[in-house]
Write a protein that holds these residues in place. Structure first.
Motif, PDB file in Angstrom:
ATOM      1  N   LEU A 146      -5.468   1.138   7.455  1.00  0.00           N
ATOM      2  CA  LEU A 146      -5.819   0.085   6.487  1.00  0.00           C
ATOM      3  C   LEU A 146      -5.152  -1.245   6.805  1.00  0.00           C
ATOM      4  N   HIS A 147      -4.029  -1.183   7.443  1.00  0.00           N
ATOM      5  CA  HIS A 147      -3.219  -2.390   7.704  1.00  0.00           C
ATOM      6  C   HIS A 147      -4.086  -3.495   8.337  1.00  0.00           C
ATOM      7  N   ARG A 148      -4.742  -3.160   9.437  1.00  0.00           N
ATOM      8  CA  ARG A 148      -5.531  -4.159  10.166  1.00  0.00           C
ATOM      9  C   ARG A 148      -6.710  -4.645   9.300  1.00  0.00           C
ATOM     10  N   GLU A 149      -7.341  -3.730   8.616  1.00  0.00           N
ATOM     11  CA  GLU A 149      -8.547  -4.104   7.846  1.00  0.00           C
ATOM     12  C   GLU A 149      -8.210  -4.984   6.647  1.00  0.00           C
ATOM     13  N   VAL A 150      -7.066  -4.737   6.045  1.00  0.00           N
ATOM     14  CA  VAL A 150      -6.661  -5.582   4.900  1.00  0.00           C
ATOM     15  C   VAL A 150      -6.418  -7.004   5.402  1.00  0.00           C
ATOM     16  N   LEU A 151      -5.758  -7.141   6.544  1.00  0.00           N
ATOM     17  CA  LEU A 151      -5.509  -8.481   7.100  1.00  0.00           C
ATOM     18  C   LEU A 151      -6.833  -9.165   7.461  1.00  0.00           C
ATOM     19  N   GLU A 152      -7.768  -8.381   8.006  1.00  0.00           N
ATOM     20  CA  GLU A 152      -9.085  -8.959   8.327  1.00  0.00           C
ATOM     21  C   GLU A 152      -9.784  -9.456   7.067  1.00  0.00           C
ATOM     22  N   ALA A 153      -9.698  -8.675   5.994  1.00  0.00           N
ATOM     23  CA  ALA A 153     -10.351  -9.068   4.730  1.00  0.00           C
ATOM     24  C   ALA A 153      -9.745 -10.377   4.218  1.00  0.00           C
ATOM     25  N   ILE A 154      -8.436 -10.490   4.317  1.00  0.00           N
ATOM     26  CA  ILE A 154      -7.758 -11.702   3.823  1.00  0.00           C
ATOM     27  C   ILE A 154      -8.155 -12.905   4.677  1.00  0.00           C
ATOM     28  N   SER A 155      -8.184 -12.695   6.002  1.00  0.00           N
ATOM     29  CA  SER A 155      -8.438 -13.849   6.895  1.00  0.00           C
ATOM     30  C   SER A 155      -9.867 -14.362   6.780  1.00  0.00           C
ATOM     31  N   VAL A 213       3.406 -13.595   9.105  1.00  0.00           N
ATOM     32  CA  VAL A 213       3.089 -12.282   8.509  1.00  0.00           C
ATOM     33  C   VAL A 213       4.220 -11.304   8.820  1.00  0.00           C
ATOM     34  N   ALA A 214       4.846 -10.755   7.774  1.00  0.00           N
ATOM     35  CA  ALA A 214       5.913  -9.754   7.964  1.00  0.00           C
ATOM     36  C   ALA A 214       5.390  -8.418   7.458  1.00  0.00           C
ATOM     37  N   VAL A 215       5.553  -7.368   8.270  1.00  0.00           N
ATOM     38  CA  VAL A 215       5.044  -6.041   7.907  1.00  0.00           C
ATOM     39  C   VAL A 215       6.188  -5.024   7.978  1.00  0.00           C
ATOM     40  N   LYS A 216       6.287  -4.204   6.941  1.00  0.00           N
ATOM     41  CA  LYS A 216       7.289  -3.132   6.955  1.00  0.00           C
ATOM     42  C   LYS A 216       6.601  -1.822   6.577  1.00  0.00           C
ATOM     43  N   LEU A 217       6.877  -0.763   7.299  1.00  0.00           N
ATOM     44  CA  LEU A 217       6.323   0.555   6.951  1.00  0.00           C
ATOM     45  C   LEU A 217       7.497   1.473   6.614  1.00  0.00           C
ATOM     46  N   HIS A 218       7.435   2.023   5.390  1.00  0.00           N
ATOM     47  CA  HIS A 218       8.478   2.960   4.961  1.00  0.00           C
ATOM     48  C   HIS A 218       7.819   4.333   4.891  1.00  0.00           C
ATOM     49  N   ILE A 261       3.177  -5.810   3.292  1.00  0.00           N
ATOM     50  CA  ILE A 261       2.745  -6.952   4.103  1.00  0.00           C
ATOM     51  C   ILE A 261       3.052  -8.221   3.308  1.00  0.00           C
ATOM     52  N   ASP A 262       3.782  -9.130   3.928  1.00  0.00           N
ATOM     53  CA  ASP A 262       4.217 -10.352   3.230  1.00  0.00           C
ATOM     54  C   ASP A 262       3.700 -11.543   4.045  1.00  0.00           C
ATOM     55  N   ILE A 263       2.848 -12.347   3.446  1.00  0.00           N
ATOM     56  CA  ILE A 263       2.198 -13.434   4.185  1.00  0.00           C
ATOM     57  C   ILE A 263       2.512 -14.764   3.522  1.00  0.00           C
ATOM     58  N   GLU A 264       3.077 -15.668   4.300  1.00  0.00           N
ATOM     59  CA  GLU A 264       3.270 -17.025   3.771  1.00  0.00           C
ATOM     60  C   GLU A 264       2.038 -17.839   4.159  1.00  0.00           C
ATOM     61  N   LEU A 265       1.393 -18.430   3.173  1.00  0.00           N
ATOM     62  CA  LEU A 265       0.143 -19.151   3.409  1.00  0.00           C
ATOM     63  C   LEU A 265       0.403 -20.657   3.412  1.00  0.00           C
ATOM     64  N   LEU A 272       0.874  -1.174   0.000  1.00  0.00           N
ATOM     65  CA  LEU A 272       0.000   0.000   0.000  1.00  0.00           C
ATOM     66  C   LEU A 272       0.907   1.220   0.000  1.00  0.00           C
ATOM     67  N   ALA A 273       0.731   2.100  -0.977  1.00  0.00           N
ATOM     68  CA  ALA A 273       1.549   3.327  -1.001  1.00  0.00           C
ATOM     69  C   ALA A 273       0.607   4.511  -1.001  1.00  0.00           C
ATOM     70  N   HIS A 274       0.864   5.479  -0.112  1.00  0.00           N
ATOM     71  CA  HIS A 274      -0.001   6.655  -0.007  1.00  0.00           C
ATOM     72  C   HIS A 274       0.853   7.894  -0.257  1.00  0.00           C
ATOM     73  N   GLU A 275       0.528   8.568  -1.344  1.00  0.00           N
ATOM     74  CA  GLU A 275       1.214   9.821  -1.674  1.00  0.00           C
ATOM     75  C   GLU A 275       0.327  10.948  -1.169  1.00  0.00           C
ATOM     76  N   ARG A 276       0.813  11.666  -0.161  1.00  0.00           N
ATOM     77  CA  ARG A 276      -0.025  12.675   0.518  1.00  0.00           C
ATOM     78  C   ARG A 276       0.364  14.085   0.066  1.00  0.00           C
TER      79      ARG A 276
END
Lengths: 92, 92
Positions: B40-49, B59-64, B74-78, B24-28
């Motif tokens: 959005l982070h939590r909601e995207v994971l909820e949608a996937i689950s 689940v690996a998460v990095k915020l730049h 967000i990198d998820i191994e399934l 997810l990239a947000h240009e403000r």
């Protein structure tokens, strides 16, 4: 494939608009074509629209599919004025 | 920044695992630091689950964050076995 050119533009360039880009890539072991990304596409947009107003005309979606990988690219131009106040907008 | 190397690996390489990567990239326009991506982070994971079982340990998460751009990776191994039947797994 060079994606998300945001980070490569120098900080000095003024940002005239507000933009959100979402990329979902699914690397599958099975080659069955039923697609997790098609399911997630709608729900990700719903999650976003809870926080910011989205104009359907400003949403561009691309789905790229290879044998074991699918990638969904969603590009949303946001109206800065419609952003919530705590994000610099005027929306309630 | 070269992201999502999935597409560059030749099709011949066998895919041993199932993987989902979200970016997810947000240009403000404004530089206020309140972040749409954190919301959005939590909601995207909820949608996937809702569709596939997610092991929080996979689940690996990095915020730049730069001045006018934030990017959440967000990198998820399934677990292929836990994928729904229509996606090649054994889950109901």
């Amino acid at each position: 494939m060079k994606l998300f050119g945001f980070f490569n533009r120098g900080n000095s360039a003024p940002v005239a608009r507000e933009r959100l880009q979402i990329l979902l890539a699914h690397e599958r072991r099975s080659t069955c074509n039923s697609d997790l990304l098609a399911l997630l596409h709608r729900e990700v947009l719903e999650a976003i629209s809870k926080h910011v107003a989205i104009d359907a005309e400003q949403v561009a979606v691309k789905l790229h599919r290879r044998e074991s990988v699918s990638m969904l690219e969603i590009d949303i131009e946001l109206d800065p004025e419609a952003m919530p106040a705590q994000m610099g907008g005027r929306a309630a």
